[in-house]
Every structure is written in C-alpha cells, then in structure tokens.
Design a protein around this motif. Structure first.
Motif, mmCIF file in Angstrom:
data_model
loop_
_atom_site.group_PDB
_atom_site.id
_atom_site.type_symbol
_atom_site.label_atom_id
_atom_site.label_comp_id
_atom_site.label_asym_id
_atom_site.label_seq_id
_atom_site.Cartn_x
_atom_site.Cartn_y
_atom_site.Cartn_z
ATOM 1 N N ALA A 221 17.814 11.449 -11.314
ATOM 2 C CA ALA A 221 18.300 10.068 -11.349
ATOM 3 C C ALA A 221 17.465 9.171 -10.436
ATOM 4 C CB ALA A 221 19.768 10.013 -10.945
ATOM 5 N N LEU A 222 17.114 9.660 -9.253
ATOM 6 C CA LEU A 222 16.296 8.874 -8.335
ATOM 7 C C LEU A 222 14.898 8.645 -8.903
ATOM 8 C CD1 LEU A 222 17.294 10.534 -4.937
ATOM 9 C CD2 LEU A 222 17.819 8.188 -5.651
ATOM 10 N N HIS A 223 14.442 9.575 -9.727
ATOM 11 C CA HIS A 223 13.093 9.472 -10.281
ATOM 12 C C HIS A 223 13.031 8.592 -11.527
ATOM 13 C CE1 HIS A 223 9.117 10.612 -11.723
ATOM 14 N NE2 HIS A 223 9.657 10.966 -12.882
ATOM 15 N N ASP A 224 14.012 8.755 -12.442
ATOM 16 C CA ASP A 224 13.849 8.141 -13.760
ATOM 17 C C ASP A 224 14.703 6.900 -13.979
ATOM 18 O OD1 ASP A 224 16.472 9.081 -14.316
ATOM 19 O OD2 ASP A 224 15.950 9.467 -16.407
ATOM 20 N N SER A 225 15.446 6.456 -12.967
ATOM 21 C CA SER A 225 16.332 5.310 -13.158
ATOM 22 C C SER A 225 16.394 4.475 -11.882
ATOM 23 C CB SER A 225 17.741 5.787 -13.541
ATOM 24 O OG SER A 225 18.364 6.449 -12.442
ATOM 25 N N ARG A 226 17.126 3.391 -11.966
ATOM 26 C CA ARG A 226 17.457 2.609 -10.777
ATOM 27 C C ARG A 226 18.908 2.916 -10.415
ATOM 28 N NH1 ARG A 226 13.803 -1.529 -9.648
ATOM 29 N NH2 ARG A 226 12.255 -1.927 -11.272
ATOM 30 N N CYS A 227 19.116 3.448 -9.229
ATOM 31 C CA CYS A 227 20.464 3.841 -8.824
ATOM 32 C C CYS A 227 21.171 2.683 -8.115
ATOM 33 C CB CYS A 227 20.415 5.055 -7.894
ATOM 34 S SG CYS A 227 19.839 6.575 -8.692
ATOM 35 N N ILE A 228 22.424 2.466 -8.471
ATOM 36 C CA ILE A 228 23.292 1.518 -7.775
ATOM 37 C C ILE A 228 24.379 2.335 -7.092
ATOM 38 C CG2 ILE A 228 24.863 -0.428 -7.988
ATOM 39 C CD1 ILE A 228 23.347 -1.320 -10.454
ATOM 40 N N PHE A 229 24.349 2.390 -5.764
ATOM 41 C CA PHE A 229 25.308 3.171 -4.985
ATOM 42 C C PHE A 229 26.511 2.293 -4.662
ATOM 43 C CE2 PHE A 229 21.115 4.975 -4.180
ATOM 44 C CZ PHE A 229 21.342 6.339 -4.330
ATOM 45 N N LEU A 230 27.701 2.861 -4.852
ATOM 46 C CA LEU A 230 28.935 2.086 -4.699
ATOM 47 C C LEU A 230 30.037 2.994 -4.161
ATOM 48 C CD1 LEU A 230 29.854 -0.869 -5.510
ATOM 49 C CD2 LEU A 230 30.797 0.174 -7.569
ATOM 50 N N GLY A 231 30.747 2.533 -3.127
ATOM 51 C CA GLY A 231 31.829 3.331 -2.572
ATOM 52 C C GLY A 231 31.359 4.489 -1.721
ATOM 53 N N LEU A 232 30.128 4.388 -1.212
ATOM 54 C CA LEU A 232 29.528 5.443 -0.392
ATOM 55 C C LEU A 232 29.127 4.887 0.966
ATOM 56 C CD1 LEU A 232 27.290 6.871 -3.205
ATOM 57 C CD2 LEU A 232 28.780 8.331 -1.844
ATOM 58 N N SER A 233 29.288 5.710 2.008
ATOM 59 C CA SER A 233 28.814 5.310 3.337
ATOM 60 C C SER A 233 27.312 5.500 3.469
ATOM 61 C CB SER A 233 29.519 6.141 4.410
ATOM 62 O OG SER A 233 29.107 7.502 4.340
ATOM 63 N N ALA A 244 15.177 11.415 1.390
ATOM 64 C CA ALA A 244 14.017 11.757 2.215
ATOM 65 C C ALA A 244 12.975 12.533 1.417
ATOM 66 C CB ALA A 244 14.464 12.566 3.430
ATOM 67 N N VAL A 245 13.421 13.470 0.593
ATOM 68 C CA VAL A 245 12.489 14.247 -0.235
ATOM 69 C C VAL A 245 11.733 13.316 -1.164
ATOM 70 C CG1 VAL A 245 12.357 15.919 -2.122
ATOM 71 C CG2 VAL A 245 13.741 16.422 -0.102
ATOM 72 N N ARG A 246 12.450 12.370 -1.791
ATOM 73 C CA ARG A 246 11.783 11.419 -2.684
ATOM 74 C C ARG A 246 10.749 10.590 -1.922
ATOM 75 N NH1 ARG A 246 12.844 5.918 -3.735
ATOM 76 N NH2 ARG A 246 11.982 5.222 -5.735
ATOM 77 N N ASN A 248 9.095 11.349 0.848
ATOM 78 C CA ASN A 248 7.939 12.171 1.205
ATOM 79 C C ASN A 248 7.026 12.415 0.008
ATOM 80 O OD1 ASN A 248 8.876 12.324 3.812
ATOM 81 N ND2 ASN A 248 9.832 14.336 3.557
ATOM 82 N N GLN A 249 7.628 12.657 -1.150
ATOM 83 C CA GLN A 249 6.825 12.921 -2.340
ATOM 84 C C GLN A 249 6.011 11.699 -2.741
ATOM 85 O OE1 GLN A 249 9.913 14.202 -5.049
ATOM 86 N NE2 GLN A 249 9.557 16.367 -4.616
ATOM 87 N N ILE A 250 6.638 10.531 -2.719
ATOM 88 C CA ILE A 250 5.932 9.305 -3.110
ATOM 89 C C ILE A 250 4.819 8.982 -2.124
ATOM 90 C CG2 ILE A 250 6.191 6.794 -3.315
ATOM 91 C CD1 ILE A 250 8.911 7.300 -4.612
ATOM 92 N N GLU A 251 5.101 9.110 -0.824
ATOM 93 C CA GLU A 251 4.083 8.808 0.179
ATOM 94 C C GLU A 251 2.887 9.758 0.051
ATOM 95 O OE1 GLU A 251 6.076 8.866 3.937
ATOM 96 O OE2 GLU A 251 6.728 6.775 3.765
ATOM 97 N N THR A 252 3.154 11.036 -0.161
ATOM 98 C CA THR A 252 2.067 12.006 -0.323
ATOM 99 C C THR A 252 1.259 11.717 -1.581
ATOM 100 O OG1 THR A 252 3.320 13.726 0.832
ATOM 101 C CG2 THR A 252 1.517 14.464 -0.592
ATOM 102 N N GLY A 299 13.730 3.101 0.174
ATOM 103 C CA GLY A 299 13.680 2.422 -1.112
ATOM 104 C C GLY A 299 15.015 1.968 -1.637
ATOM 105 N N VAL A 300 16.012 1.865 -0.753
ATOM 106 C CA VAL A 300 17.357 1.434 -1.151
ATOM 107 C C VAL A 300 17.661 0.114 -0.459
ATOM 108 C CG1 VAL A 300 19.812 2.011 -1.230
ATOM 109 C CG2 VAL A 300 18.095 3.840 -1.365
ATOM 110 N N GLU A 301 17.898 -0.943 -1.236
ATOM 111 C CA GLU A 301 18.186 -2.264 -0.679
ATOM 112 C C GLU A 301 19.688 -2.518 -0.647
ATOM 113 O OE1 GLU A 301 16.864 -6.951 -1.145
ATOM 114 O OE2 GLU A 301 16.387 -5.528 -2.739
#
Length: 324
Positions: A221-233, A244-246, A248-252, A299-301
């Motif tokens: 989901a983080l790779h192939d879509s735009r995630c909208i987080f809701l109701g999460l701390s 963090a894994v995402r 690191n992968q993009i930066e590398t 990458g989360v605004e």
C-alpha cells in the motif's frame, strides 16, 4: 511568488488522482463505544487475575501487549478471545438505519464515503481500506446504508484476495490485527480469531516473516498508492518500522540512480518519491507538532482539522472525493 497549497489542497489533489488507501485506527470506532487499549487490558486482566490489580503501565501502548499476553496465557486461547469480543461490543452505540444517513462522526463519514466510492465502479478513487481494528463497525455502518449491496469485502488471511472483474466489485478491507465481527453469520463476513494481533507474541509472530500478511499488505500500500491515515496516533512500532523501511529503500535507490549528480538534485528526487501520504488529525492530537515533523521525514504530511466534532471531516472529504 507562487503561493504554496495548504495541506488540505494537496490532499484533495492527491485524492482526485485516485489510487487511495484509507488506513484506519482505533480512533474511528471510539465514538461508537469500542474501548481503547487501556480499557480492554483492564477488563481482561480483571478476569485473568481477579485478586491482583493491574499494575501501572507506561504512557505508551507498547506495555499493553505484554499485559495481554499474560492474560491470554492465564485464560487460555478460547476464553481470551470470547472475553475480548464481549468487551469490544459491550458498550456499542450504533445509530439506527435512518440516523446512519446523517451520522457525522468519523465512522459515519467513512461509511458514506465507502458507499459512494463503491458506486463509482471502475472510476472509484479508493482502491483498498486497511484497518488495525478487529471490530466490524465499518462493515456494520456501511451495511446500514446499503443493506442489499456488498460494498466491502473483509480480508483477514494471506489466502484471501480482492475480487476481480468488471463492474462494482467490493472494496477490500484488510484487517491487519485480526477480525472479530459482532455477527459472523454471513459466509463472507466470518471472523478470524486465530489471526488476532493483541499480545506481544502475536505482534512478533505477525512481523517475523518478511512476506507475512501484514508486512506484505502495508508495504504494498505504501508503494503503490497514496495512504490517508485516520484515527491513528502514528506511533505504533510496526507502522513506524514500515515507514522507515520505505524511507531507507527510496533514499538508497535514488542515491544510486543519481550517481554523481549534485546532492541537491538527489535530495529533490528523494522528496518527490517520498511525499505522497497524509495523516488527518486535529492539532490536539499533536499539540507540539513533534509527530508531524517526524512523519514529514517519512513522506507523510499532516492535514489538520479544527477537531473531530461537527462537519469538519465531512467537508474535507467532500473536497477530496467529488464525483468524477
């Protein structure tokens, strides 16, 4: 000078492009009476250890899975699941079918959005929903709005998959922490008590396999879509690890791709690849702004709301998901 769009405008533009994953946490169910971690843990502890008060737990949620594992060991698997389910739905407050069409709490807004998006068929912007909740309140809320239409399909196992084909296929809802529906009689609405992720051992069992169900669904989901987080701390350890894994992968990847290019060009390329996800929250959920600043590095605004009451969320989604 070009005026930069505000976060709500950027969210609306991203939603208009489609390919959206809604990622839902416990906050979307709280108004309907589903308890938080603390209440669930206190209830199960009182059953498992009636003569031993629950010790003070730390301010973070990481201590609760440890206490719940002690409860599960003491009660046994079957008793633990039945007590957990009873507590999840004990104080349930669901609106009537007539009231559901105008319910303005978070779950009501999400139910209307899912129903409207499903009606768009192949033009819908929402490709999936990921839920960290074991309850079926979203499914119930959508069912009250469209009782004869299969808008959602719960997916709780690696062997299950979204439906394919032409027409209005149900929106897949991935329950990453297991699934205990209140009424599991419908054959497509069954539960999966063996897939619960509440205790510390269950957490580690779920993340130990790199291609395990939760890891695969969330990373994809983080790779192939735009995630909208809701109701999460946004402070869950697993979620922090996935982000963090995402990163690191993009930066590398971008550093390798740009080779000897100026560092500023590489950093811009990294930001373009990174900045695609959104966290909807009122300022009261992050008063210092610390979590929002940290998430920006991943990458989360943050998209602020005045509060959860009133029609703020409904108005925001109205801007984001206008009929195509």
């Amino acid at each position: 000078m070009i005026k930069r769009q505000d976060p709500a405008q950027r969210l609306a533009a991203a939603a208009g492009d489609g390919g959206i994953t809604l990622v839902l946490g416990a906050g979307v169910s709280i108004t309907r009476g589903v308890p938080g971690w603390g209440a669930v843990t206190a209830h199960l502890w009182s059953e498992a250890f009636p003569d031993s008060p629950l010790p003070p737990l730390s301010g973070t949620t990481q201590a609760f899975p440890l206490a719940l594992e002690l409860c599960a060991r003491q009660l046994g698997a079957a008793h633990f699941v039945s007590s957990l389910k009873a507590r999840l739905y004990r104080d349930l407050r669901m609106p009537s079918r007539a009231e559901s069409h105008r319910a303005n709490d978070t779950l009501g807004v999400l139910a209307r959005l899912a129903t409207l998006e499903h009606a768009q068929g192949s033009e819908r912007r929402i490709v999936r929903i990921i839920s960290f909740n074991a309850d079926d309140l979203l499914e119930q809320a959508v069912g009250a709005l469209a009782p004869r239409v299969r808008v959602l399909k719960p997916i709780v196992r690696a062997s299950q998959s979204p439906e394919r084909g032409v027409g209005q296929q149900p929106i897949p809802v991935y329950h990453l922490h297991g699934y205990l529906p209140q009424n599991p009689r419908a054959k497509w609405h069954h539960g999966a008590p063996d897939s619960l992720v509440f205790t510390d051992a269950q957490y580690w069992s779920g993340v130990a396999e790199p291609m395990g169900f939760a890891n695969r669904v969330m990373n994809f989901a983080l790779h192939d879509s735009r995630c909208i987080f809701l109701g999460l701390s946004m402070t869950d350890l697993n979620l922090m690890r996935w982000l963090a894994v995402r990163t690191n992968q993009i930066e590398t990847d971008k550093t390798t791709q740009f080779g000897q290019a100026p560092e500023a060009d590489t950093r811009r390329a990294i930001r373009r690849a990174m900045d695609r996800h959104f966290w909807i929250r009122p300022d009261s959920d992050d008063p210092s702004g610390f979590t929002s600043r940290w998430l920006a590095l991943r990458g989360v605004e943050a998209v602020p709301l005045p509060d959860w009451s009133g029609d703020h969320l409904s108005a925001l989604f109205g801007r984001c998901f206008q009929p195509p």
